[in-house]
Design a protein around this motif. Structure first.
Motif, mmCIF file in Angstrom:
data_model
loop_
_atom_site.group_PDB
_atom_site.id
_atom_site.type_symbol
_atom_site.label_atom_id
_atom_site.label_comp_id
_atom_site.label_asym_id
_atom_site.label_seq_id
_atom_site.Cartn_x
_atom_site.Cartn_y
_atom_site.Cartn_z
ATOM 1 N N UNK A 90 0.861 -1.186 0.000
ATOM 2 C CA UNK A 90 0.000 0.000 0.000
ATOM 3 C C UNK A 90 0.891 1.227 0.000
ATOM 4 N N UNK A 91 0.599 2.163 -0.912
ATOM 5 C CA UNK A 91 1.377 3.389 -1.010
ATOM 6 C C UNK A 91 0.451 4.563 -0.763
ATOM 7 N N UNK A 92 0.750 5.335 0.282
ATOM 8 C CA UNK A 92 0.003 6.542 0.606
ATOM 9 C C UNK A 92 0.893 7.716 0.251
ATOM 10 N N UNK A 93 0.569 8.401 -0.820
ATOM 11 C CA UNK A 93 1.395 9.497 -1.293
ATOM 12 C C UNK A 93 0.987 10.847 -0.759
ATOM 13 N N UNK A 94 0.318 10.883 0.380
ATOM 14 C CA UNK A 94 -0.129 12.142 0.965
ATOM 15 C C UNK A 94 1.021 12.982 1.479
ATOM 16 N N UNK B 126 13.981 5.641 -3.965
ATOM 17 C CA UNK B 126 13.519 4.245 -3.861
ATOM 18 C C UNK B 126 13.556 3.753 -2.415
ATOM 19 N N UNK B 127 12.669 2.827 -2.104
ATOM 20 C CA UNK B 127 12.582 2.224 -0.770
ATOM 21 C C UNK B 127 12.708 0.717 -0.903
ATOM 22 N N UNK C 231 8.098 7.499 -7.594
ATOM 23 C CA UNK C 231 7.839 8.407 -8.701
ATOM 24 C C UNK C 231 9.146 8.802 -9.351
ATOM 25 N N UNK C 232 9.120 9.701 -10.277
ATOM 26 C CA UNK C 232 7.964 10.458 -10.772
ATOM 27 C C UNK C 232 7.020 9.573 -11.584
ATOM 28 N N UNK C 233 5.858 10.083 -11.808
ATOM 29 C CA UNK C 233 4.822 9.280 -12.454
ATOM 30 C C UNK C 233 4.218 8.343 -11.435
ATOM 31 N N UNK C 234 3.692 7.227 -11.861
ATOM 32 C CA UNK C 234 3.101 6.258 -10.952
ATOM 33 C C UNK C 234 4.169 5.439 -10.242
#
Length: 76
Positions: free
Chosen positions: A4-8, A32-33, A54-57
């Motif tokens: 799950x990625x939360x980009x907030x 990167x992670x 990112x960038x992008x998706x």
């Protein structure tokens, strides 16, 4: 296995195996992670997930037993 990625504002990535969180990291820009966990097999199988936010998706790849696979994105 789910990522799950939360980009907030305070973005985070979590690794879920069988619905249980096994790894978590904060997103810092587009760096990167890497998250690690285990698949519940007998014996347990180590797994590494590489996340590029990112960038992008975002892009996620998983490495299990030396085999690297791109994880398909799913929108929620």
């Amino acid at each position: 296995m789910t990522v799950n990625i939360d980009g907030g504002h305070r973005g985070a990535v979590e690794l879920l195996v069988d619905g249980k969180e096994t790894g978590r990291a904060e997103i810092h820009g587009s760096r990167p992670l890497i998250l690690t966990g285990e698949l519940p097999t007998d014996p347990p199988l180590p797994v590494t997930v590489r996340i590029t936010p990112g960038p992008g998706g975002p892009r996620c790849t998983t490495v299990i037993a030396g085999e690297e696979t791109v994880m398909p994105p799913r929108a929620f």
